[in-house]
Design an enzyme around this catalytic site. Sequence first.
Site, short mmCIF file in Angstrom:
data_model
loop_
_atom_site.label_atom_id
_atom_site.label_comp_id
_atom_site.label_asym_id
_atom_site.label_seq_id
_atom_site.Cartn_x
_atom_site.Cartn_y
_atom_site.Cartn_z
N HIS A 41 0.82 -1.22 0.00
CA HIS A 41 0.00 0.00 0.00
C HIS A 41 0.85 1.27 0.00
O HIS A 41 1.76 1.43 0.82
CB HIS A 41 -0.93 -0.01 1.22
CG HIS A 41 -1.97 1.07 1.15
ND1 HIS A 41 -3.13 0.92 0.42
CD2 HIS A 41 -2.00 2.31 1.69
CE1 HIS A 41 -3.84 2.02 0.53
NE2 HIS A 41 -3.18 2.88 1.28
N ASP A 83 -6.98 17.84 9.17
CA ASP A 83 -8.36 17.46 8.90
C ASP A 83 -8.37 16.90 7.48
O ASP A 83 -7.79 17.49 6.56
CB ASP A 83 -9.29 18.68 8.97
CG ASP A 83 -9.79 18.93 10.39
OD1 ASP A 83 -9.17 18.42 11.35
OD2 ASP A 83 -10.79 19.65 10.54
N HIS A 89 -5.44 5.04 10.13
CA HIS A 89 -4.36 6.01 10.35
C HIS A 89 -4.87 7.19 11.18
O HIS A 89 -6.04 7.54 11.14
CB HIS A 89 -3.72 6.45 9.05
CG HIS A 89 -4.70 6.82 7.98
ND1 HIS A 89 -5.39 5.88 7.24
CD2 HIS A 89 -5.09 8.02 7.51
CE1 HIS A 89 -6.16 6.49 6.36
NE2 HIS A 89 -6.01 7.79 6.52
N HIS A 119 -8.89 7.18 11.78
CA HIS A 119 -9.98 6.66 10.95
C HIS A 119 -9.39 5.62 10.03
O HIS A 119 -8.17 5.46 9.94
CB HIS A 119 -10.67 7.77 10.16
CG HIS A 119 -9.78 8.38 9.12
ND1 HIS A 119 -8.90 9.38 9.41
CD2 HIS A 119 -9.60 8.09 7.81
CE1 HIS A 119 -8.23 9.70 8.33
NE2 HIS A 119 -8.63 8.93 7.33
FE LIG Z 1 -7.39 8.97 5.53
#
Ligand SMILES: [Fe+2]
Length: 389
Positions: free
Chosen positions: A263, A306, A300, A336
């Site tokens: 990834h 934000d 992560h 999240h």
């Molecule tokens: Fe993200």
Amino acid sequence: MPFYHKLGKIPHKRHTIFRKPDGSLYYEQLFGTIGFDGMSSNLYHEHRPTQVKEIKGSYDVRPKVAVENNLKSYRFKGFQVKPHPDYLKSRRPVLTNSDCDIILASPQGSTEDYFYKNADADELLFIHKGSGKLRTHLGNLDFKYGDYLLIPRGTIYKIDFDDEDNRLFIVESRRPIYTPKRYRNWFGQLLEHSPFCERDLRQPYELETNDEKGEFLIKIKKKGEIFDMVYATHPFDVVGYDGYNYPYAFSIHDFEPITGRIHQPPPVHQTFETDAFVVCSFCPRKYDYHPESIPAPYSHSNIDSDEVLYYVDGDFMSRNDIEAGHISLHPAGIPHGPHPGAVERSIGQTDTEELAVMVDTFKPLMLTEDAMEIADETYYRSWLEEEDK
Ligand SMILES: [Fe+2]
């Protein structure tokens, strides 16, 4: 734009006599940034560009903040923003901080009886739906689905749409928007490992030159207010210019994704940068090709940013219940990641058709009243297992 462009006619040397066919002078203007230190263009006008005739007043268009201090993940249903016939009135700021405004717009009509100039901010328009022509005093650009239009602050423009069905995702940036520095050499040329190059960046190709005098309304945005300024000369009266400061277009479909065996982190998707936020393009691509790779991202923590994701098209593998036109907001301070089942679902998949635009801001974003009208207040619970809901 960090490369040279020339359009129309210009004299052989800057700051020298440049005469019209009737013997009178064209009028030069330096259109620059960062004092005299940033990018600039030299423009030649039919008339002096300073002839203000009347200031009709101003009105406030600052975003109305509903939530100032936010630590809750949100989903916003962008296509629920109501269309409006007028371009400027259609723009609804949904997220804001001192560096930028993130805006959704569904304009049904072209700018008919006014010109517009944003004196505060560079504007980055992403065309989700619609096509047409961006007309500026520095030349015109055609646009269609998937285009980013980068309009430097101070550019006077009008926008023509081909029909009424238009959806725009806009970032107004009070910091200059550039291509990422790490992809450029010491002269500014985009390097071989850049996911796009100068050939992908479309420059203005058509200069509208009007000699008219009369009354021309320019709506000028300054510190969150729009001033109605009437000029005595046509704002599109440039006969030629050259330099580095002008609007340009880039299609998200021309972004060449960087992939790997395992990834790759979000910076490989980076398309634009400022010193206050970055913009990334998530494009259709091959997934990771290590035999045991997990294509879905890991959870992560964005402690410093934000994260705003605007979903454009395709299947959004790491998210459940996300559709085109949705925005997810994952605020700084909490982790999240993929929704339940998304990691397992991703194993063995070979490619993705997802198309999304991400804006990561370094300062927290405030939510506006317009945002709350299209907000999903339950999204923050969407990572729970079914039995824990
Ligand atoms: Fe993200």
